[in-house]
Scaffold this active site. Structure first.
Site, short mmCIF file in Angstrom:
data_model
loop_
_atom_site.label_atom_id
_atom_site.label_comp_id
_atom_site.label_asym_id
_atom_site.label_seq_id
_atom_site.Cartn_x
_atom_site.Cartn_y
_atom_site.Cartn_z
N MET A 184 6.49 -6.84 8.73
CA MET A 184 7.67 -5.87 8.43
C MET A 184 7.66 -4.83 9.32
SD MET A 184 8.13 -6.00 4.11
CE MET A 184 7.12 -4.59 3.71
N GLY A 185 6.93 -5.13 10.66
CA GLY A 185 6.88 -3.76 11.71
C GLY A 185 5.97 -2.85 11.36
N GLY A 222 -4.59 -3.38 12.18
CA GLY A 222 -4.70 -4.52 11.34
C GLY A 222 -3.72 -5.50 11.59
N HIS A 223 -2.38 -5.38 12.13
CA HIS A 223 -1.49 -6.42 12.40
C HIS A 223 -1.96 -7.01 13.82
CE1 HIS A 223 1.55 -3.82 10.11
NE2 HIS A 223 1.68 -5.12 9.67
N ASP A 283 -4.05 -8.27 1.87
CA ASP A 283 -3.19 -8.70 0.87
C ASP A 283 -3.51 -10.18 0.26
OD1 ASP A 283 -1.10 -6.30 1.25
OD2 ASP A 283 -0.81 -7.32 3.28
N VAL A 304 -8.73 -5.21 8.48
CA VAL A 304 -9.28 -4.30 9.28
C VAL A 304 -9.37 -3.02 8.78
CG1 VAL A 304 -8.69 -3.35 11.93
CG2 VAL A 304 -8.27 -5.47 11.35
N ARG A 337 1.50 2.13 4.78
CA ARG A 337 1.39 2.94 3.53
C ARG A 337 0.47 4.21 3.60
NH1 ARG A 337 3.47 -2.02 0.75
NH2 ARG A 337 5.94 -1.53 0.58
#
Ligand code: PAF
Length: 291
Positions: free
Chosen positions: A40-41, A46-47, A162, A188, A199
């Site tokens: 979701m950008g 982490g991404h 998640d 991460v 968030r």
């Protein structure tokens, strides 16, 4: 003789399903292995670990950036979800991404949200986070199924952060016989243990200081489980009380099997999951246990 360029291709940014398909058809024709990271950008480290896993596993790498309205409840943060597209584009290009897919809502849901086919994953969607976010996992499963049909990847990477989402997607892929290998990438963490999340930006400085306690409590619960303690309800209750005492509003702490069933005393492979609100932020985390 044709010269073969060894220079990496610049990343392409496309916004339509047709444009993605055109590239994918070519790559499939060339026998490329396509790895996909849906996001979701608002990309962070982490991404980037998901992206590194994708780059390791495939030889063409596609990322999507789509803040999916179907997975947000009416009182959730869809409108305010951080959007940082230019920076995301820069990070993906630097990571060697070949194709960035950035559709708008009408491209993904041409029939509107209500008129769209929904993918429901029974039971798994309504427990744990699903109890507190009705419709959330249906929205996730639906958009991921659509993105898989658009990108037709050989493999797709999801974060263990998640954990329930990962479990829902594994079940959907198995039940619907989707030919996509699901790769899990480890969570991460910041240096103080807080799991990285977009968030976390909602936390005030004071909240940010206590936020790592969620991981510490999961660690305490994991240590009891590893030592052979099977008083699951007691372990969960102790973690909830500890979080409440320092200002969290816990939604749940739960000990489950790795497929999110209720464990028995002989269960060896476990996961402890937690969701708790802290100020404006809703934090989730989990720790896997083998005993
Ligand atoms: O994990 C996320 O960022 C989202 O839930 C996903 C998988 C991209 C679906 O919108």
């Amino acid at each position: 003789m044709t010269a073969v360029s060894t220079h990496p291709q610049p990343m392409e940014v496309v916004t339509t399903v047709a444009a993605v398909r055109e590239r994918i058809r070519r790559w499939h024709g060339e026998g490329r292995r396509i790895a996909f990271v849906p996001t979701m950008g608002n990309l962070h480290a982490g991404h980037m670990s998901l992206i590194q896993a994708a780059a390791r596993h495939g030889d063409r790498f596609v990322a999507s950036i789509f803040v999916n309205p179907m997975q947000f409840g009416p009182n959730e943060d869809f409108a305010h979800y951080p959007r940082t597209v230019r920076e995301d584009e820069r990070m993906l290009a630097a990571a060697g991404c070949n194709l960035m897919f950035m559709p708008d809502v009408a491209e993904i849901y041409p029939q509107g949200l209500e008129g769209s086919v929904h993918i429901a994953v029974p039971e798994l969607s309504t427990i744990l986070c699903g109890r507190f976010r009705p419709g959330h996992f249906e929205g996730v499963a639906t958009v991921v199924a659509k993105l898989f049909n658009i990108v037709e990847p050989h493999m797709a990477v999801f974060g263990e952060k998640d954990y329930q989402q990962l479990t829902v997607i594994r079940r959907m892929v198995a039940d619907l016989c989707m030919p996509v290998e699901i790769i899990a990438a480890p969570t991460v963490r910041e240096s103080d243990g807080l799991a990285m999340s977009s968030r976390n930006q909602y936390l005030t400085a004071d909240e940010r200081r206590i936020a790592p306690a969620i991981y510490q409590e999961l660690g305490r619960a994991a240590a009891r489980l590893t030592a052979g303690d099977s008083h699951f309800a007691e372990i969960e209750g102790a973690a909830v009380r500890a979080l409440e005492s320092i200002g969290f509003r816990p939604e749940y702490v739960a000990v489950r099997t790795r497929t999110l069933e209720l464990p028995g005393p002989d269960s060896r492979e476990l996961v402890v999951l937690a969701a708790a609100r802290l100020g404006r932020a809703r934090l989730i985390d989990n720790v896997q246990v083998s005993r």
